[in-house]
Design a protein around this motif. Structure first.
Motif, PDB file in Angstrom:
ATOM      1  N   VAL A  95      45.438  32.081  50.291  1.00 44.87           N
ATOM      2  CA  VAL A  95      45.449  32.845  49.044  1.00 44.87           C
ATOM      3  C   VAL A  95      44.580  34.077  49.239  1.00 44.87           C
ATOM      4  N   TYR A  96      45.170  35.253  49.059  1.00 42.35           N
ATOM      5  CA  TYR A  96      44.452  36.513  49.179  1.00 42.35           C
ATOM      6  C   TYR A  96      44.375  37.183  47.814  1.00 42.35           C
ATOM      7  N   ALA A  97      43.722  38.335  47.785  1.00 41.22           N
ATOM      8  CA  ALA A  97      43.666  39.102  46.543  1.00 41.22           C
ATOM      9  C   ALA A  97      45.076  39.515  46.127  1.00 41.22           C
ATOM     10  N   ASN A  98      45.302  39.530  44.822  1.00 40.60           N
ATOM     11  CA  ASN A  98      46.595  39.921  44.273  1.00 40.60           C
ATOM     12  C   ASN A  98      46.401  40.943  43.164  1.00 40.60           C
ATOM     13  N   VAL A  99      47.282  41.936  43.125  1.00 41.04           N
ATOM     14  CA  VAL A  99      47.243  42.930  42.061  1.00 41.04           C
ATOM     15  C   VAL A  99      48.125  42.463  40.919  1.00 41.04           C
ATOM     16  N   LEU A 100      47.568  42.462  39.715  1.00 43.74           N
ATOM     17  CA  LEU A 100      48.295  42.057  38.514  1.00 43.74           C
ATOM     18  C   LEU A 100      48.395  43.229  37.549  1.00 43.74           C
ATOM     19  N   GLN A 101      49.533  43.320  36.903  1.00 46.16           N
ATOM     20  CA  GLN A 101      49.698  44.287  35.823  1.00 46.16           C
ATOM     21  C   GLN A 101      49.280  43.641  34.506  1.00 46.16           C
ATOM     22  N   PRO A 102      48.855  44.437  33.527  1.00 44.82           N
ATOM     23  CA  PRO A 102      48.517  43.848  32.225  1.00 44.82           C
ATOM     24  C   PRO A 102      49.635  42.975  31.666  1.00 44.82           C
ATOM     25  N   SER A 103      50.882  43.314  31.991  1.00 47.92           N
ATOM     26  CA  SER A 103      52.012  42.534  31.483  1.00 47.92           C
ATOM     27  C   SER A 103      52.104  41.157  32.132  1.00 47.92           C
ATOM     28  N   ASP A 104      51.408  40.947  33.265  1.00 44.96           N
ATOM     29  CA  ASP A 104      51.409  39.642  33.916  1.00 44.96           C
ATOM     30  C   ASP A 104      50.515  38.639  33.195  1.00 44.96           C
ATOM     31  N   LEU A 105      49.719  39.106  32.261  1.00 47.58           N
ATOM     32  CA  LEU A 105      48.750  38.275  31.563  1.00 47.58           C
ATOM     33  C   LEU A 105      49.091  38.203  30.086  1.00 47.58           C
ATOM     34  N   PRO A 106      48.699  37.114  29.395  1.00 46.39           N
ATOM     35  CA  PRO A 106      47.961  35.953  29.907  1.00 46.39           C
ATOM     36  C   PRO A 106      48.871  35.025  30.705  1.00 46.39           C
ATOM     37  N   HIS A 107      48.249  34.164  31.498  1.00 39.68           N
ATOM     38  CA  HIS A 107      48.983  33.165  32.265  1.00 39.68           C
ATOM     39  C   HIS A 107      48.291  31.826  32.054  1.00 39.68           C
ATOM     40  N   PRO A 108      49.033  30.766  31.751  1.00 36.89           N
ATOM     41  CA  PRO A 108      48.386  29.486  31.417  1.00 36.89           C
ATOM     42  C   PRO A 108      47.565  28.895  32.548  1.00 36.89           C
ATOM     43  N   ASP A 109      47.898  29.203  33.816  1.00 41.93           N
ATOM     44  CA  ASP A 109      47.152  28.631  34.935  1.00 41.93           C
ATOM     45  C   ASP A 109      45.695  29.084  34.951  1.00 41.93           C
ATOM     46  N   ILE A 110      45.401  30.183  34.269  1.00 39.96           N
ATOM     47  CA  ILE A 110      44.016  30.661  34.230  1.00 39.96           C
ATOM     48  C   ILE A 110      43.097  29.623  33.602  1.00 39.96           C
TER      49      ILE A 110
END
Length: 323
Positions: free
Chosen positions: A185-200
């Motif tokens: 698992v490396y760093a990943n770039v997320l867009q604001p639209s990718d959040l929220p995510h339940p796994d957090i």
């Protein structure tokens, strides 16, 4: 028994190319070296030490060599693996034996009056990223805005507030095997639209603002000596996290700004470390932003690409030269 002129004890895993470089250089200098792994204890490594009026005296012994602990001038503590016990040992006994090995064997080594690179306790503390980031700010280094949370809504609010991509980073290296294939698992770039995510909600997550980068820098510090190298990524994956694609990287030596050089030295002094592998992002306008410091980070790929004498400087430190 090893010669008594001052041995370097190297504690690391059986396969460690970085430690191999240091051992080869120490051998070239005719410095006695004793290499051991915690996994060898207790079946392949025997310890016997007694306390007298002057301190601990005793030996570490394998089936081939013995080390007089009183001759140890320095310990190079890399990446040892855990003690190994018989497969048929009950889990309860294994837990007790593991704890006793850590406090007994590990505790005795920590009591040796010698130089450590790095001191394992301080290195373990420094691996906490929240501590690193706070100390970096206190030492005058620029740090991207950061959130640690297990609240999906908080992550969404953070990203919305930035109005820009955010980076998710694991706190520790995550590697394993899935369906027979090695994964990480490396760093990943997320867009604001990718959040929220339940796994957090499942555990603590670190989110950081994305800093536009011209390139990254690995700044390796040994004692008071600094070795900086630009890291230029040659693939989309490496531009997010260069560790994901070493083959695409090109490196060249560079000089850190004076404020950055002063900041990293202050940071290592505050953390009580003689060594640190610092990672920075350099923006197109030339600003340096601190990402993290690894108290036992890899450096060989930088040395091989640039010729920077990092191995020799580590050996100087272990020998007490210019220390």
């Amino acid at each position: 028994m090893l010669p008594t002129s001052g041995a370097v004890l190297v504690i690391t895993g059986t396969f460690d190319p970085t430690a191999d470089l240091v051992i080869e250089e120490l051998n070239r200098r005719a410095v006695p070296v004793f290499r051991a792994d915690m996994a060898w204890f207790p079946s392949r490594l025997t310890l016997a030490a007694g306390l007298d009026g002057t301190g601990w005296r005793g030996t570490l012994t394998t089936d081939r060599r013995a080390l007089d602990l009183s001759t140890v001038r320095a310990v190079y503590y890399r990446r040892p693996t855990s003690p190994e016990f018989p497969d048929d040992m009950p889990p309860e006994a294994r837990a007790v034996a593991t704890a006793e090995a850590r406090r007994g064997f590990g505790g005795l080594l920590s009591a040796l009056p010698c130089r450590w690179l790095p001191p394992p306790g301080r290195a373990a503390d420094a691996e906490y990223k929240p501590l690193q980031l706070r100390v970096a700010i206190e030492c005058g280094l620029g740090v991207p805005r950061t959130l640690i949370t297990n609240d999906p809504d908080a992550a969404k609010q953070f990203a919305d507030g930035l109005g820009a991509p955010v980076v998710y980073k694991p706190f520790t290296p995550i590697r394993g095997t899935v369906d027979g294939h090695s994964v990480a698992v490396y760093a990943n770039v997320l867009q604001p639209s990718d959040l929220p995510h339940p796994d957090i909600a499942t555990t603590a997550h670190l989110f950081q603002e994305w800093v536009p980068k011209a390139y990254e820098v690995r700044l390796t510090v040994v004692g008071q000596r600094l070795f900086a190298a630009e890291i230029h990524a040659g693939s989309a994956a490496a531009r997010v996290d260069w560790r994901s694609d070493y083959d695409s990287l090109t490196c060249k030596s560079c000089d850190p700004p004076p404020t950055v050089a002063a900041g990293v030295l202050r940071m290592l002094a505050q953390l009580g470390l003689p060594y640190g592998a610092f990672d920075f992002v350099v923006t197109p306008s030339g600003e340096w932003w601190f990402l993290e410091v690894n108290p036992n980070g890899q450096y060989a790929f930088v040395e091989q690409a640039t010729g920077l004498p990092i191995t020799a400087t580590i050996c100087d430190h272990l020998e007490g030269i210019n220390a």
